[in-house]
Motif scaffolding. Sequence first.
Motif, PDB file in Angstrom:
ATOM      1  N   TYR A  59       2.212   8.344  -0.508  1.00 29.88           N
ATOM      2  CA  TYR A  59       1.825   9.407  -1.441  1.00 29.88           C
ATOM      3  C   TYR A  59       2.472  10.738  -1.039  1.00 29.88           C
ATOM      4  N   ALA A  60       2.414  11.073   0.240  1.00 33.40           N
ATOM      5  CA  ALA A  60       2.984  12.330   0.709  1.00 33.40           C
ATOM      6  C   ALA A  60       4.509  12.325   0.609  1.00 33.40           C
ATOM      7  N   GLU A  61       5.129  11.212   0.959  1.00 35.56           N
ATOM      8  CA  GLU A  61       6.592  11.136   0.924  1.00 35.56           C
ATOM      9  C   GLU A  61       7.141  11.294  -0.489  1.00 35.56           C
ATOM     10  N   THR A  64       1.510   6.320  -7.108  1.00 32.49           N
ATOM     11  CA  THR A  64       0.418   7.237  -7.430  1.00 32.49           C
ATOM     12  C   THR A  64       0.907   8.675  -7.465  1.00 32.49           C
ATOM     13  N   ALA A  65       1.716   9.058  -6.496  1.00 36.49           N
ATOM     14  CA  ALA A  65       2.258  10.420  -6.471  1.00 36.49           C
ATOM     15  C   ALA A  65       3.144  10.667  -7.691  1.00 36.49           C
ATOM     16  N   GLU A  66       3.929   9.671  -8.083  1.00 35.72           N
ATOM     17  CA  GLU A  66       4.801   9.838  -9.247  1.00 35.72           C
ATOM     18  C   GLU A  66       3.996   9.963 -10.524  1.00 35.72           C
ATOM     19  N   ALA A  94       0.835  -1.200   0.000  1.00 41.99           N
ATOM     20  CA  ALA A  94       0.000   0.000   0.000  1.00 41.99           C
ATOM     21  C   ALA A  94       0.874   1.256   0.000  1.00 41.99           C
ATOM     22  N   HIS A  95       1.950   1.226   0.767  1.00 39.35           N
ATOM     23  CA  HIS A  95       2.880   2.354   0.811  1.00 39.35           C
ATOM     24  C   HIS A  95       3.525   2.555  -0.560  1.00 39.35           C
ATOM     25  N   ARG A  96       3.984   1.457  -1.186  1.00 39.01           N
ATOM     26  CA  ARG A  96       4.602   1.572  -2.502  1.00 39.01           C
ATOM     27  C   ARG A  96       3.602   2.040  -3.554  1.00 39.01           C
ATOM     28  N   ARG A 118       0.450  -5.006  -9.818  1.00 42.01           N
ATOM     29  CA  ARG A 118       1.765  -5.153  -9.208  1.00 42.01           C
ATOM     30  C   ARG A 118       2.600  -6.070 -10.089  1.00 42.01           C
ATOM     31  N   THR A 119       3.589  -5.505 -10.745  1.00 42.02           N
ATOM     32  CA  THR A 119       4.475  -6.279 -11.603  1.00 42.02           C
ATOM     33  C   THR A 119       5.751  -6.612 -10.837  1.00 42.02           C
ATOM     34  N   GLN A 120       6.671  -7.280 -11.513  1.00 40.26           N
ATOM     35  CA  GLN A 120       7.946  -7.629 -10.874  1.00 40.26           C
ATOM     36  C   GLN A 120       8.788  -6.398 -10.582  1.00 40.26           C
ATOM     37  N   THR A 121       8.505  -5.311 -11.255  1.00 41.07           N
ATOM     38  CA  THR A 121       9.308  -4.094 -11.069  1.00 41.07           C
ATOM     39  C   THR A 121       8.574  -2.980 -10.335  1.00 41.07           C
ATOM     40  N   GLY A 122       7.308  -3.157 -10.021  1.00 43.14           N
ATOM     41  CA  GLY A 122       6.581  -2.113  -9.300  1.00 43.14           C
ATOM     42  C   GLY A 122       5.137  -2.021  -9.749  1.00 43.14           C
TER      43      GLY A 122
END
Length: 475
Positions: free
Chosen positions: A427-429, A274-276, A267-269, A353-357
Amino acid sequence: MTLEETLAEWMPTQRWFAGKGARILDLAIVADTELVTGDPGLRHLIIDVSQGSSVDSYQVFAGLRKGIPDRLDHAVIGRAGAVAGQARGDRASRGRAGKAGASRDGASRGAPGLIAYDALHDPELTRLLLAGIATDEQSGPVRFAREPGVEIETDLDSLVLTGEQSNTSLMFGETSILKIFRRLSPGPNPDLEVPRALARLGSQHVAEPLGWIETRMDGAPTVLGILSRYLRAASDGWSLAATSVRDLYAGESMHAADAGGDLAGEAHRLGVATAEVHCDLAEAFGTDELAPDAANDLARQMFHRLEVALAAVPELGRHEDLIGSAFSDLAKLGQPMLVQRVHGDYHLGQVMRTQTGWVVLDFEGEPATPLAQRRARSPALRDVAGMLRSFDYAARHQLRSHADQERVHHLAREWVQRNQAAFCAGYAEAGGMDPAAHATLLRALVLDKAVYEVMYEARNRPDWLSIPLGSIADF
């Protein structure tokens, strides 16, 4: 029986048909392009369906055969017959035929003795669509286009994916996926426009388009389908969340953090990704800062949607004061509002969710929303609100059928809060608008989304109505 009459019986039975339950007042084939001659043949149809005061345009790739093999029994539309009279309207411009076939008025042709079927289920014909994209073919008004510099493997059979409801997607091997839009909207399609722009920026969070199919309707380019890179060994966010919830409910853990399938890290990732994506959207399409009274305008729209929902779902009335208070707080905010292009229909089913993100899919927004509104700028926190609601849905979906709801109810709430907090922190970070610093706006957006869900479930899945109502009760 004419082909139009056959389609009028068949289309309402398809999961992608948006007008279920409403009487069809008129159905007209307004464009008919022959893509492949012979047996099997292939025709591309644009069909206007009138229901109530609205007219929706759909497309059907109609295969034609004298005899239907067993593997295509499930895709049969019916006897092709003839088209009832001349094709009506001028929704698609007709042009000169290309290599794939001829563009003619199917109204004068008909198909006596042939059976029509949904050709998207026929690999023998869909392989020709793939080849058309790879070679930039054109057949009358139907144009096949390849993204510059892309190589497309064409000797592949297709498989129709079963998860979608409003469109149809075909997987070609493990190489590419062709998404066919069933309901058509003239003008730029965000699901092509946005991934192309983000791919040009080098985003790792989109499946880059490889090509597309288009025509013209009402004088505007209209995307019929998009071919994109297939994401190998990927899992959608909803499935991952469902597994996490199932592990939690089935175990003896007293807290969500102790469950074996804890999702908080992902969830954090996802929050970071999402922010990116939002950062890239802002760079690609720009931003605006709206005057302080924009919050009041936004709240007024929310109150209108609440009023409509209250009239349709009386049970929502128990929560009217809570929801109205959040909207009133937004109206009094009195701060400038930054807006940009957003996803518009953001939830766990739209991310992989893929192997890279994490990769984000389906940028078309809510299909029932007008195109101009889907392409308009909005607060980025609208997507955040959608994902927060999706975490809640994932927990409550399994809660409603659990044998011991009282025992796991507190676990469900804890799981939701844990994953929502992890998502917002990520998201904020990563540079997104800090949800904690804009709590008034986010709270209103989350409740507005819940009101939308109440209406949706009441109309389409009454058995699920307890999910958004229960969430609002726990708010």
